[in-house]
Design an enzyme around this catalytic site. Structure first.
Site, short mmCIF file in Angstrom:
data_model
loop_
_atom_site.label_atom_id
_atom_site.label_comp_id
_atom_site.label_asym_id
_atom_site.label_seq_id
_atom_site.Cartn_x
_atom_site.Cartn_y
_atom_site.Cartn_z
CD GLU A 140 -2.82 1.12 2.47
OE1 GLU A 140 -3.74 1.94 2.53
OE2 GLU A 140 -2.65 0.22 3.33
CD GLU A 230 -7.91 1.67 5.70
OE1 GLU A 230 -7.31 0.74 6.26
OE2 GLU A 230 -7.41 2.33 4.77
#
Length: 255
Positions: A140, A230
């Protein structure tokens, strides 16, 4: 389009093991978590309780972090030389949970001040283990404003690492919030051939869709994979979901 709830950032007013059922009650069929334990190798009872909470709630585990140090203010362990043993001790546990629950994506956060040599070795090892349960390992990119010591703050930085690992099941976690903060080309990030999972939050503020200025519905129009929620929302208002197009395909994560 299919949404899954990140239960490490939403429903946090509840004990962790009650959050999958809360997500189901809110209308979601899938969840994801950051590492849900306080140590790299939890006991069997802790692992079984977590698995039972997912199964009993009737939801699917879409994503799970390898052990991280988020509760301590960190951003993962993969590239930190002093945490090699801690990360490697965790791999079999995380992969084991993924295998038991059919989870196809394991997120390996690179770590603040992460270094290339341990990161590439750790990612390769994690990928080989994850392949045994048909899972991908995710890398990520975060944003420099919230994570100034995190080395991967662009699509290119993250995908360069993925290509250097050289394993076919290492993919890019495309978090549109972090990429937007960095001024990245979001449609190109979504369409990148290495993208294996997507997470969203609006920008600015990291709130639910509609609280900022990102055209998330437009960006994700036609995207057929799981989209992880998220974001921060103390009100737990999911009214925005009904305004988006209903899912039309059952396509798995890229593998």
């Amino acid at each position: 389009m299919r949404f899954d709830v990140n239960c490490s950032i939403l429903f946090t007013q509840l004990p962790l093991l009650e959050r999958p059922a809360a997500a189901k009650a809110a209308g979601f069929d899938a969840v994801e978590f950051w590492w849900p334990f306080d140590k790299a190798v939890p006991g069997d009872r802790e692992v079984d309780a977590f698995i039972d909470a997912i199964r009993n709630a009737g939801v699917r585990l879409v994503g799970l972090n390898f052990v991280d140090d988020i509760p301590e203010g960190g951003r993962g362990l993969v590239g930190r030389p002093g945490d090699v043993a801690r990360f490697r001790d965790n791999i079999d546990v995380a992969v084991g949970i993924a295998g038991r629950l059919g989870c196809l994506a394991l997120n390996a956060l690179y770590g603040n001040n992460g270094e290339s040599e341990p990161a590439l070795e750790n990612l390769a090892l994690a990928a080989r283990k994850a392949a045994a349960v048909d899972a991908v390992v995710l890398v990520e990119a975060l944003n420099v404003y919230e994570s100034p010591s995190y080395p991967l703050v662009s699509v290119k930085a993250a995908t360069d690492v993925i290509e250097a690992v050289g394993q076919p099941n290492v993919r890019f976690l495309c978090d549109l919030y972090h990429l937007a903060r960095m001024g990245e080309d979001l449609p190109s990030a979504l369409a990148h051939p290495l993208t294996g999972h997507v997470q969203i939050a609006d920008n600015p503020g990291r709130g639910r869709p509609g609280t900022g200025s990102l055209p998330l519905a437009e960006l994700l129009d036609g995207y057929e994979g799981w989209v992880g929620l998220e974001y921060k929302d103390p009100d737990l208002d999911f009214g925005w979901v009904s305004k988006w197009s209903a899912p039309t395909h059952e396509q798995e994560l890229v593998t």
